[in-house]
Design a protein around this motif. Structure first.
Motif, PDB file in Angstrom:
ATOM      1  N   GLY A  60     102.284  13.043  23.456  1.00  0.00           N
ATOM      2  CA  GLY A  60     101.800  13.156  24.827  1.00  0.00           C
ATOM      3  C   GLY A  60     101.217  11.852  25.343  1.00  0.00           C
ATOM      4  N   PHE A  61     100.417  11.199  24.469  1.00  0.00           N
ATOM      5  CA  PHE A  61      99.798   9.936  24.878  1.00  0.00           C
ATOM      6  C   PHE A  61     100.838   8.854  25.149  1.00  0.00           C
ATOM      7  CE2 PHE A  61      98.313   5.745  23.398  1.00  0.00           C
ATOM      8  CZ  PHE A  61      97.364   5.486  24.382  1.00  0.00           C
ATOM      9  N   LEU A  62     101.830   8.737  24.247  1.00  0.00           N
ATOM     10  CA  LEU A  62     102.831   7.693  24.403  1.00  0.00           C
ATOM     11  C   LEU A  62     103.772   7.960  25.579  1.00  0.00           C
ATOM     12  CD1 LEU A  62     103.701   6.934  20.654  1.00  0.00           C
ATOM     13  CD2 LEU A  62     102.269   5.600  22.218  1.00  0.00           C
ATOM     14  N   GLN A  65     105.957  -0.578  26.539  1.00  0.00           N
ATOM     15  CA  GLN A  65     107.393  -0.782  26.534  1.00  0.00           C
ATOM     16  C   GLN A  65     108.027   0.055  25.424  1.00  0.00           C
ATOM     17  OE1 GLN A  65     109.047  -2.607  28.827  1.00  0.00           O
ATOM     18  NE2 GLN A  65     107.052  -2.962  29.829  1.00  0.00           N
ATOM     19  N   LEU A  66     109.362   0.230  25.518  1.00  0.00           N
ATOM     20  CA  LEU A  66     110.059   1.075  24.537  1.00  0.00           C
ATOM     21  C   LEU A  66     109.835   0.585  23.114  1.00  0.00           C
ATOM     22  CD1 LEU A  66     112.000   3.380  23.898  1.00  0.00           C
ATOM     23  CD2 LEU A  66     113.902   1.786  24.274  1.00  0.00           C
ATOM     24  N   ARG A  67     109.946  -0.738  22.927  1.00  0.00           N
ATOM     25  CA  ARG A  67     109.758  -1.289  21.584  1.00  0.00           C
ATOM     26  C   ARG A  67     108.356  -1.005  21.067  1.00  0.00           C
ATOM     27  NH1 ARG A  67     110.468  -7.697  19.940  1.00  0.00           N
ATOM     28  NH2 ARG A  67     109.970  -7.434  17.717  1.00  0.00           N
ATOM     29  N   GLU A  68     107.362  -1.137  21.929  1.00  0.00           N
ATOM     30  CA  GLU A  68     105.971  -0.876  21.512  1.00  0.00           C
ATOM     31  C   GLU A  68     105.767   0.597  21.180  1.00  0.00           C
ATOM     32  OE1 GLU A  68     104.201  -2.329  25.051  1.00  0.00           O
ATOM     33  OE2 GLU A  68     103.671  -4.282  24.169  1.00  0.00           O
ATOM     34  N   ARG A  69     106.418   1.461  21.979  1.00  0.00           N
ATOM     35  CA  ARG A  69     106.306   2.909  21.695  1.00  0.00           C
ATOM     36  C   ARG A  69     106.900   3.236  20.332  1.00  0.00           C
ATOM     37  NH1 ARG A  69     108.042   6.050  27.279  1.00  0.00           N
ATOM     38  NH2 ARG A  69     106.389   5.194  28.622  1.00  0.00           N
ATOM     39  N   ILE A  70     108.060   2.643  20.029  1.00  0.00           N
ATOM     40  CA  ILE A  70     108.699   2.905  18.725  1.00  0.00           C
ATOM     41  C   ILE A  70     107.790   2.466  17.589  1.00  0.00           C
ATOM     42  CG2 ILE A  70     110.618   2.264  17.227  1.00  0.00           C
ATOM     43  CD1 ILE A  70     112.363   2.093  19.752  1.00  0.00           C
ATOM     44  N   ILE A  71     107.178   1.283  17.767  1.00  0.00           N
ATOM     45  CA  ILE A  71     106.269   0.788  16.722  1.00  0.00           C
ATOM     46  C   ILE A  71     105.075   1.726  16.552  1.00  0.00           C
ATOM     47  CG2 ILE A  71     104.674  -1.070  16.122  1.00  0.00           C
ATOM     48  CD1 ILE A  71     106.647  -3.025  17.458  1.00  0.00           C
ATOM     49  N   LEU A  72     104.510   2.198  17.662  1.00  0.00           N
ATOM     50  CA  LEU A  72     103.364   3.108  17.584  1.00  0.00           C
ATOM     51  C   LEU A  72     103.752   4.453  16.980  1.00  0.00           C
ATOM     52  CD1 LEU A  72     101.586   2.322  20.973  1.00  0.00           C
ATOM     53  CD2 LEU A  72     100.727   1.841  18.676  1.00  0.00           C
TER      54      LEU A  72
END
Length: 326
Positions: free
Chosen positions: A31-33, A39-46
């Motif tokens: 939900g938070f993400l 950015q998409l790359r940052e979301r994947i890392i998180l």
């Protein structure tokens, strides 16, 4: 115990708590993400970091569980003694019979009560013809009322085996005496009842039994096998036997040297762990695997296993009664 069994045991012990926390954690992260400006790359890392963190938490939890899988013997004994101090030791010491170990039989019983006074009871003695009489029962409910009802049955059994030769006749007589008592004392709760198994054994190993009670286990020494023996007969009650009036319910078999009868109350296999799962079939697996040379060690080991399963707490009285033919 292999890894698969350890994982199953771990899942049973933790129940729904940890999976619920895992699910809540994932929902919050997703939900938070989803509403964040990353950015998409940052979301994947998180996402990967969150999943790794969740994995580590669960892994550490599992490792901690494994290190405590078998409680230290001193801790087990401490938990058992805590239960005994709540009243079990007094009933065991002052009321229940001492073990029998003679030329024909070894008979041993043990109980742990939920309250200081419990509804479980057992009794064994001999009659003038030198037959052995063994009884085990469980009165409905907990506390002093269930205990008094059990002691009434205990007392009547001790008297009647000296005069009556058949187990089912003794149960009938106890029920008639109960009806008479309730007529004289209307305040007695008519819904009180008890499961009760009464066994008569002669010196040669001929066994007769009657009464409605949980099935018992017969260990056959020659084949090293356990057999489940069904019970048949009547409850100790003025109301529960309405459909059983014509039933005598008496069965018989023969024990040979080394054979053992394991009787127990339902509190043994109905103890639950924190995952709300019963001890259940673990009782029968324990009786299959445990060495059969020492009855006291069998009882102590079984209660220790149950206390490990439940985390040191119990929800009902539990009793085991064992009869070995010499």
């Amino acid at each position: 115990m292999n890894l698969k069994e350890q994982i199953i045991s771990y899942s049973q012990r933790i129940g729904w708590i940890l999976p619920s926390i895992n699910l809540l954690f994932l929902i919050l992260i997703i939900g938070f993400l989803q509403i964040s400006s990353f950015q998409l790359r940052e979301r994947i890392i998180l996402y990967l970091v969150s999943i790794t963190l969740l994995y580590l938490i669960n892994y550490i939890s599992f490792i901690l569980f494994l290190t405590k899988k078998v409680l230290p013997s001193e801790e087990v004994r401490g938990k058992m003694m805590k239960r005994f101090r709540k009243g079990d030791d007094r009933m065991q010491s002052y009321l229940f019979p001492l073990a029998i170990d003679d030329d024909h039989y070894e008979i041993y019983g043990r109980t742990i009560t939920y309250n200081p006074i419990g509804g479980d009871f057992y009794n064994f003695l001999t009659d003038p013809q030198e037959n052995y009489w063994i009884g085990i029962g469980d009165s409905v409910g907990h506390g002093y009322l269930a205990g008094l009802f059990s002691m009434m049955i205990f007392q009547r059994m001790s008297i009647l085996v000296q005069k009556i030769s058949e187990p089912f006749e003794i149960i009938e007589k106890i029920n008639r005496d109960l009806e008479t008592r309730m007529e004289g004392f209307p305040a007695i709760n008519p819904s009180l009842y008890a499961t009760f198994l009464l066994i008569k054994a002669d010196k040669e190993g001929n066994i007769r039994h009657s009464g409605l009670h949980p099935s018992f286990v017969l260990y056959k020494n020659q084949t090293n096998e356990n057999q489940i023996v069904e019970t048949d007969g009547k409850f100790i009650s003025t109301t529960m036997n309405a459909g059983l009036k014509s039933i005598q319910g008496q069965n018989e078999f023969q024990m040979k040297s080394g054979d053992i009868i394991f009787c127990f109350t339902d509190g043994l296999y109905e103890q639950k762990n924190r995952g709300n799962l019963y001890f259940g079939e673990s009782l029968f697996r324990f009786l299959e695997e445990v060495p059969k040379n020492n009855l006291k060690k069998i009882a102590d080991g079984l209660f220790a296993e149950i206390l490990i399963h439940t985390g040191g707490r119990i929800q009902d009285d539990m009793t085991i009664l064992m009869i070995r033919k010499k």
